[in-house]
Design a protein around this motif. Structure first.
Motif, PDB file in Angstrom:
ATOM      1  N   GLU A 109      -2.661  37.240   6.078  1.00 10.03           N
ATOM      2  CA  GLU A 109      -2.837  36.490   4.830  1.00 10.03           C
ATOM      3  C   GLU A 109      -2.303  37.295   3.652  1.00 10.03           C
ATOM      4  O   GLU A 109      -1.689  36.764   2.752  1.00 10.03           O
ATOM      5  CB  GLU A 109      -4.312  36.172   4.610  1.00 10.03           C
ATOM      6  CG  GLU A 109      -4.834  35.073   5.481  1.00 10.03           C
ATOM      7  CD  GLU A 109      -6.287  34.771   5.181  1.00 10.03           C
ATOM      8  OE1 GLU A 109      -6.746  35.015   4.045  1.00 10.03           O
ATOM      9  OE2 GLU A 109      -6.971  34.294   6.094  1.00 10.03           O
ATOM     10  N   SER A 110      -2.594  38.594   3.658  1.00 10.50           N
ATOM     11  CA  SER A 110      -2.111  39.501   2.625  1.00 10.50           C
ATOM     12  C   SER A 110      -1.496  40.715   3.314  1.00 10.50           C
ATOM     13  O   SER A 110      -2.087  41.254   4.253  1.00 10.50           O
ATOM     14  CB  SER A 110      -3.262  39.962   1.723  1.00 10.50           C
ATOM     15  OG  SER A 110      -3.786  38.896   0.973  1.00 10.50           O
ATOM     16  N   TRP A 111      -0.323  41.114   2.851  1.00  6.17           N
ATOM     17  CA  TRP A 111       0.348  42.271   3.421  1.00  6.17           C
ATOM     18  C   TRP A 111       1.391  42.750   2.429  1.00  6.17           C
ATOM     19  O   TRP A 111       1.708  42.044   1.475  1.00  6.17           O
ATOM     20  CB  TRP A 111       0.972  41.946   4.780  1.00  6.17           C
ATOM     21  CG  TRP A 111       1.911  40.788   4.774  1.00  6.17           C
ATOM     22  CD1 TRP A 111       1.584  39.467   4.759  1.00  6.17           C
ATOM     23  CD2 TRP A 111       3.338  40.825   4.756  1.00  6.17           C
ATOM     24  NE1 TRP A 111       2.717  38.686   4.740  1.00  6.17           N
ATOM     25  CE2 TRP A 111       3.809  39.495   4.743  1.00  6.17           C
ATOM     26  CE3 TRP A 111       4.269  41.854   4.766  1.00  6.17           C
ATOM     27  CZ2 TRP A 111       5.153  39.171   4.731  1.00  6.17           C
ATOM     28  CZ3 TRP A 111       5.612  41.536   4.748  1.00  6.17           C
ATOM     29  CH2 TRP A 111       6.039  40.200   4.745  1.00  6.17           C
ATOM     30  N   HIS A 130       2.348  40.407  -0.762  1.00 12.01           N
ATOM     31  CA  HIS A 130       2.105  39.028  -0.337  1.00 12.01           C
ATOM     32  C   HIS A 130       0.598  38.789  -0.245  1.00 12.01           C
ATOM     33  O   HIS A 130      -0.124  39.595   0.329  1.00 12.01           O
ATOM     34  CB  HIS A 130       2.720  38.779   1.050  1.00 12.01           C
ATOM     35  CG  HIS A 130       4.179  39.055   1.116  1.00 12.01           C
ATOM     36  ND1 HIS A 130       5.126  38.104   0.857  1.00 12.01           N
ATOM     37  CD2 HIS A 130       4.854  40.197   1.411  1.00 12.01           C
ATOM     38  CE1 HIS A 130       6.327  38.639   0.992  1.00 12.01           C
ATOM     39  NE2 HIS A 130       6.184  39.897   1.317  1.00 12.01           N
ATOM     40  N   GLY A 131       0.134  37.700  -0.801  1.00 12.34           N
ATOM     41  CA  GLY A 131      -1.249  37.286  -0.623  1.00 12.34           C
ATOM     42  C   GLY A 131      -2.185  37.734  -1.723  1.00 12.34           C
ATOM     43  O   GLY A 131      -1.845  38.531  -2.594  1.00 12.34           O
ATOM     44  N   ASP A 132      -3.393  37.195  -1.658  1.00  4.75           N
ATOM     45  CA  ASP A 132      -4.409  37.417  -2.684  1.00  4.75           C
ATOM     46  C   ASP A 132      -4.821  38.878  -2.827  1.00  4.75           C
ATOM     47  O   ASP A 132      -5.119  39.331  -3.928  1.00  4.75           O
ATOM     48  CB  ASP A 132      -5.659  36.583  -2.387  1.00  4.75           C
ATOM     49  CG  ASP A 132      -5.418  35.092  -2.554  1.00  4.75           C
ATOM     50  OD1 ASP A 132      -4.433  34.722  -3.233  1.00  4.75           O
ATOM     51  OD2 ASP A 132      -6.203  34.308  -1.996  1.00  4.75           O
ATOM     52  N   ARG A 133      -4.859  39.604  -1.740  1.00  5.90           N
ATOM     53  CA  ARG A 133      -5.303  41.010  -1.786  1.00  5.90           C
ATOM     54  C   ARG A 133      -4.505  41.808  -2.806  1.00  5.90           C
ATOM     55  O   ARG A 133      -5.019  42.714  -3.446  1.00  5.90           O
ATOM     56  CB  ARG A 133      -5.173  41.619  -0.393  1.00  5.90           C
ATOM     57  CG  ARG A 133      -5.138  43.139  -0.334  1.00  5.90           C
ATOM     58  CD  ARG A 133      -6.510  43.725  -0.109  1.00  5.90           C
ATOM     59  NE  ARG A 133      -6.411  45.113   0.291  1.00  5.90           N
ATOM     60  CZ  ARG A 133      -6.531  46.145  -0.564  1.00  5.90           C
ATOM     61  NH1 ARG A 133      -6.736  45.942  -1.843  1.00  5.90           N
ATOM     62  NH2 ARG A 133      -6.441  47.378  -0.113  1.00  5.90           N
ATOM     63  N   TRP A 134      -3.248  41.492  -2.982  1.00  5.31           N
ATOM     64  CA  TRP A 134      -2.349  42.277  -3.819  1.00  5.31           C
ATOM     65  C   TRP A 134      -1.960  41.565  -5.111  1.00  5.31           C
ATOM     66  O   TRP A 134      -1.010  41.951  -5.772  1.00  5.31           O
ATOM     67  CB  TRP A 134      -1.103  42.656  -3.016  1.00  5.31           C
ATOM     68  CG  TRP A 134      -1.460  43.343  -1.745  1.00  5.31           C
ATOM     69  CD1 TRP A 134      -1.348  42.835  -0.480  1.00  5.31           C
ATOM     70  CD2 TRP A 134      -2.010  44.653  -1.594  1.00  5.31           C
ATOM     71  NE1 TRP A 134      -1.801  43.742   0.449  1.00  5.31           N
ATOM     72  CE2 TRP A 134      -2.215  44.882  -0.212  1.00  5.31           C
ATOM     73  CE3 TRP A 134      -2.382  45.659  -2.486  1.00  5.31           C
ATOM     74  CZ2 TRP A 134      -2.736  46.056   0.281  1.00  5.31           C
ATOM     75  CZ3 TRP A 134      -2.905  46.840  -1.985  1.00  5.31           C
ATOM     76  CH2 TRP A 134      -3.081  47.024  -0.627  1.00  5.31           C
ATOM     77  N   GLN A 135      -2.683  40.513  -5.497  1.00  6.11           N
ATOM     78  CA  GLN A 135      -2.296  39.731  -6.665  1.00  6.11           C
ATOM     79  C   GLN A 135      -2.275  40.522  -7.963  1.00  6.11           C
ATOM     80  O   GLN A 135      -1.566  40.168  -8.891  1.00  6.11           O
ATOM     81  CB  GLN A 135      -3.185  38.496  -6.810  1.00  6.11           C
ATOM     82  CG  GLN A 135      -4.608  38.796  -7.193  1.00  6.11           C
ATOM     83  CD  GLN A 135      -5.445  37.528  -7.240  1.00  6.11           C
ATOM     84  OE1 GLN A 135      -4.969  36.431  -6.987  1.00  6.11           O
ATOM     85  NE2 GLN A 135      -6.714  37.689  -7.575  1.00  6.11           N
ATOM     86  N   ASP A 154      -5.457  46.034   6.213  1.00  4.13           N
ATOM     87  CA  ASP A 154      -4.184  46.032   5.497  1.00  4.13           C
ATOM     88  C   ASP A 154      -3.018  46.277   6.459  1.00  4.13           C
ATOM     89  O   ASP A 154      -3.107  47.085   7.380  1.00  4.13           O
ATOM     90  CB  ASP A 154      -4.164  47.107   4.402  1.00  4.13           C
ATOM     91  CG  ASP A 154      -5.010  46.718   3.200  1.00  4.13           C
ATOM     92  OD1 ASP A 154      -5.282  45.511   3.019  1.00  4.13           O
ATOM     93  OD2 ASP A 154      -5.387  47.625   2.434  1.00  4.13           O
TER      94      ASP A 154
END
Length: 162
Positions: free
Chosen positions: A104-106, A151-156, A16
């Motif tokens: 990618e996710s942040w 931002h990104g899929d990790r935090w959708q 992360d």
């Protein structure tokens, strides 16, 4: 700021990236101190202004915390030269917007604090190291507004709802 950091630290995992944006004295290091507590890393978490990046190993099974102060970095190339362990750590970068390569996710936390009246702000982040002392925090109690941009899929599904 500390309590928000503890809550955030509890949901962060290796890989992360957290970018902190805000003026001097906004509480970026205090927030990071809380993240360190939430992650369960060795402290104390202090401002890395003069060393650029400081790694805090985990006291348990979790990832280490890499705390970056990107204020003195001229560009993203200098940030790359720090050779940060993005995959095996949680990286928190103060002043990192536009300098630390997004993943990618942040997430980015934009911290705002009241201005006006007595000017408590200096002109460089060197003073932020002293602004994180217990004395400063005891004297200054101001509300903060924190906007979390994911931002990104990790935090959708959200950041603090993980």
């Amino acid at each position: 700021m500390h309590d928000l950091g503890v809550r955030l630290g509890a949901v962060l995992r290796a890989g992360d990236l957290v970018i902190l944006t805000g003026p001097l004295g906004a509480g970026k290091t205090t927030l990071t101190r809380g993240i360190g507590e939430g992650l369960g890393v060795r402290g104390p978490v202090t401002s890395p202004t003069f060393v650029l990046a400081r790694t805090h190993p985990s006291l348990g099974e979790g990832p280490p915390l890499v705390h970056v102060d990107a204020y003195r970095l001229a560009d993203a190339v200098e940030a790359d030269d720090l050779d940060l362990d993005f995959d095996g750590s949680v990286v928190v970068a103060e002043w990192g917007a536009g300098l630390i390569a997004e993943r990618e996710s942040w997430i980015e936390l934009v911290i705002e604090r009241p201005t006006g009246g007595e000017d408590l702000e200096s002109t460089s982040p060197e003073s932020e190291a002293t602004s994180d002392s217990e004395e400063w925090e005891a004297e200054l109690v101001e509300p903060r507004t924190v906007t979390i941009i994911a931002h990104g899929d990790r935090w959708q599904n959200g950041v603090l709802t993980q």
